[in-house]
Design a protein around this motif. Structure first.
Motif, PDB file in Angstrom:
ATOM      1  N   LEU A 272      26.259   5.217  10.052  1.00 16.77           N
ATOM      2  CA  LEU A 272      24.962   5.496  10.665  1.00 16.77           C
ATOM      3  C   LEU A 272      23.835   5.067   9.732  1.00 16.77           C
ATOM      4  O   LEU A 272      22.859   4.421  10.158  1.00 16.77           O
ATOM      5  N   LEU A 273      23.965   5.379   8.448  1.00 17.63           N
ATOM      6  CA  LEU A 273      22.938   5.018   7.473  1.00 17.63           C
ATOM      7  C   LEU A 273      22.809   3.501   7.338  1.00 17.63           C
ATOM      8  O   LEU A 273      21.707   2.957   7.288  1.00 17.63           O
ATOM      9  N   ASN A 275      23.795   1.103   9.496  1.00 18.83           N
ATOM     10  CA  ASN A 275      23.288   0.493  10.736  1.00 18.83           C
ATOM     11  C   ASN A 275      21.810   0.803  10.952  1.00 18.83           C
ATOM     12  O   ASN A 275      21.048  -0.038  11.435  1.00 18.83           O
ATOM     13  N   ASP A 276      21.393   2.025  10.575  1.00 24.64           N
ATOM     14  CA  ASP A 276      19.981   2.385  10.704  1.00 24.64           C
ATOM     15  C   ASP A 276      19.124   1.544   9.761  1.00 24.64           C
ATOM     16  O   ASP A 276      18.021   1.105  10.130  1.00 24.64           O
ATOM     17  N   THR A 277      19.629   1.303   8.546  1.00 25.86           N
ATOM     18  CA  THR A 277      18.883   0.471   7.598  1.00 25.86           C
ATOM     19  C   THR A 277      18.691  -0.935   8.157  1.00 25.86           C
ATOM     20  O   THR A 277      17.601  -1.513   8.064  1.00 25.86           O
ATOM     21  N   GLN A 279      18.602  -1.845  11.257  1.00 26.64           N
ATOM     22  CA  GLN A 279      17.633  -1.801  12.347  1.00 26.64           C
ATOM     23  C   GLN A 279      16.207  -1.672  11.820  1.00 26.64           C
ATOM     24  O   GLN A 279      15.280  -2.287  12.353  1.00 26.64           O
ATOM     25  N   ARG A 280      16.033  -0.908  10.757  1.00 24.62           N
ATOM     26  CA  ARG A 280      14.703  -0.775  10.161  1.00 24.62           C
ATOM     27  C   ARG A 280      14.214  -2.126   9.632  1.00 24.62           C
ATOM     28  O   ARG A 280      13.042  -2.472   9.783  1.00 24.62           O
ATOM     29  N   PHE A 402      17.964   6.969   1.739  1.00 32.15           N
ATOM     30  CA  PHE A 402      18.344   7.182   3.137  1.00 32.15           C
ATOM     31  C   PHE A 402      18.221   8.645   3.541  1.00 32.15           C
ATOM     32  O   PHE A 402      18.228   9.552   2.708  1.00 32.15           O
ATOM     33  N   ARG A 403      18.083   8.829   4.835  1.00 27.40           N
ATOM     34  CA  ARG A 403      17.993  10.167   5.395  1.00 27.40           C
ATOM     35  C   ARG A 403      19.360  10.843   5.325  1.00 27.40           C
ATOM     36  O   ARG A 403      20.403  10.193   5.313  1.00 27.40           O
ATOM     37  N   SER A 415      25.038  12.553  12.814  1.00 29.12           N
ATOM     38  CA  SER A 415      23.638  12.335  13.172  1.00 29.12           C
ATOM     39  C   SER A 415      22.766  12.620  11.949  1.00 29.12           C
ATOM     40  O   SER A 415      23.227  13.213  10.966  1.00 29.12           O
ATOM     41  N   PHE A 416      21.514  12.212  12.043  1.00 26.08           N
ATOM     42  CA  PHE A 416      20.587  12.561  10.984  1.00 26.08           C
ATOM     43  C   PHE A 416      20.245  14.047  11.090  1.00 26.08           C
ATOM     44  O   PHE A 416      20.004  14.573  12.178  1.00 26.08           O
TER      45      PHE A 416
END
Length: 476
Positions: A272-273, A275-277, A279-280, A402-403, A415-416
């Protein structure tokens, strides 16, 4: 155990294609203090630069960040000079390396520690130990938070005598390298341990494995490695040098490279971290951010999951589509692990600069561990990311804190973390994850991809089977 891994590096569809022209140029972006959103101000810079590139097109090159010292160090002797160097090495006084010493020779030989050209002499050692950096000839500084040194005992020192050069010999007896223009100086172990770990408490894994049994002298000099270091363990294809990684990023036409180091199996929170990075970075205007998934491959403590098991688990994560093989490069970082928290995480980040990454993901308690004698963390979990945001010599690297991710019991997935409903989240530590796998208990659905989890369960089952076959001891 048997290991079947697909190499996620050579099947990218653009390898043989002509490079595409992108509208967003390569740019080394400034690093922002971690308390601010490190991405928000970068968006403005990137947008501004986009308008410039529309006027003058250029091919994206993923040498996005210069190696420390300006050029990547390569200490492997050219093949046409190898026989001559081997003959010379045979005639020199010899130092027998440990397995971990050999890992450091590997690190140095490929330029992970650029601009360092060998094991540290005393002036370099003292700068690293006390300043976490090295001053170069031009007055600039590069980060160097961990001393990279070679210890010898009294007998080895006496055997060397007045020779200016020595040969380094692998644990199996093979000639490995020549160390030239040597300097021998005192190895003050207590000072080294206290400065590196911030404690001299007993039970530090690297200290017990490497420093305590080491000799009372350190020997430094310029290194000439006789041939590339190979381990012949089925994983050498993943040991990709900084030079090769930079070429790979170029082939993939990356306009951003973000590195993620880990020494544990990848669970869906990690994914998740990552893939989120990505996307950011896409939201910022980058067209092709590439993830460098970079597990540590050197010494780790006894209860960590072994490298071959981790690599097989990582492969399943890509096979199951949790991470995209087209935008991910999987490679092994050959460094030994110190578990030295904020001091060591600087080394991890610095080495990724030399590998060509211009973004580095950092999370909670990087390179940390539990206190060896007390029931608490050895380091403040937030200090690693704070130190990275201020560390001298890392200014050109973009640090991405990261969150926090945890298992959402309502959504039944990673999830975050949402503090407003904290009771709905379950934090599964690495220790708890290993406990699940060891007992055969399944984690909550959505914690890890099934293929990856099966690898861990099979590993711990094989351990238990081996233990059950051990002969019983009979006391008198």
């Amino acid at each position: 155990m048997s290991l079947t891994i697909k190499l996620h590096i050579s099947n990218h569809p653009n390898f043989l294609a002509q490079p595409k022209i992108h509208q967003n140029p390569t740019k080394i972006l400034p690093k922002y203090i971690y308390q601010t959103n490190p991405l928000r101000p970068i968006v403005l810079n990137h947008t501004k630069m986009s308008s410039i590139s529309s006027q003058s097109k250029r091919v994206i090159k993923s040498s996005l960040i210069d190696p420390d010292g300006g050029s990547l160090i390569d200490l492997v002797v050219p093949e046409n000079e190898r026989n001559l160097r081997v003959s010379e090495a045979e005639s020199l006084p010899k130092i027998r390396l440990t397995k971990i010493d050999l890992e450091w020779v590997h690190v140095l030989s490929e330029g992970w520690a650029s601009p360092l050209k060998g094991f540290m002499r005393e002036n370099e050692y003292l700068q690293s130990l006390h300043f976490n950096s090295l001053r170069l000839a031009d007055g600039s500084f590069v980060n160097m938070s961990l001393p990279i040194v070679l210890a010898i005992d009294d007998k080895a020192k006496d055997d060397i005598g007045s020779s200016p050069n020595v040969a380094l010999v692998a644990p199996n007896g093979d000639l490995v390298a020549i160390l030239r223009s040597i300097e021998i100086y005192k190895h003050n172990k207590e000072e080294r341990i206290a400065r590196t770990w911030g404690t001299t408490a007993p039970g530090l894994p690297y200290v017990e494995e490497v420093i305590t049994p080491a000799g009372n002298w350190l020997i430094g000099g310029e290194l000439e490695v006789l041939k590339e270091i190979k381990y012949n363990d089925g994983l050498d294809q993943y040991r990709i040098s900084p030079k090769e990684l930079r070429k790979e990023f170029d082939r993939r036409e990356a306009d951003a490279v973000f590195a993620f180091q880990l020494r544990n199996p990848v669970h869906n929170g990690h994914a998740l971290l990552m893939n989120d990075t990505r996307q950011r970075l896409l939201d910022m205007g980058y067209k092709n951010p590439i993830l460098l998934l970079h597990p540590l491959g050197g010494f780790t403590k006894a209860d960590d999951v072994p490298l071959d098991v981790r690599m097989e688990q990582h492969s399943k994560v890509l096979e199951d589509g949790v991470l995209d093989p087209e935008t991910t490069v999987v490679a092994i970082f050959p460094s030994p692990m110190h578990y030295a928290g904020p001091t060591e995480v600087q080394w991890h980040a610095k080495a990724r600069i030399n590998a060509g990454a211009n973004f580095y993901i950092v999370g909670r308690d990087p390179a940390g561990m539990g206190h060896p004698t007390e029931k608490r963390d050895l380091y403040d979990p937030d200090h690693g990311k704070k130190v990275l945001s201020m560390a001298p010599g890392l200014e050109k690297l973009n640090i991405l804190p990261f969150r926090v991710a945890a298992y959402d019991t309502m959504a039944k997935k990673m999830s975050f973390f949402d503090p407003s409903r904290a009771k709905d989240f379950l934090f599964i530590s690495g220790t708890k994850m290993r406990s699940f796998a060891r007992t055969g208990e399944n984690p909550p659905d959505g914690f890890m991809c099934p293929g990856g989890w099966k690898v861990l369960v099979n590993y711990y089952a094989s351990l238990q089977e081996g233990e059950s076959k051990q002969p019983a001891t009979v006391s008198a």
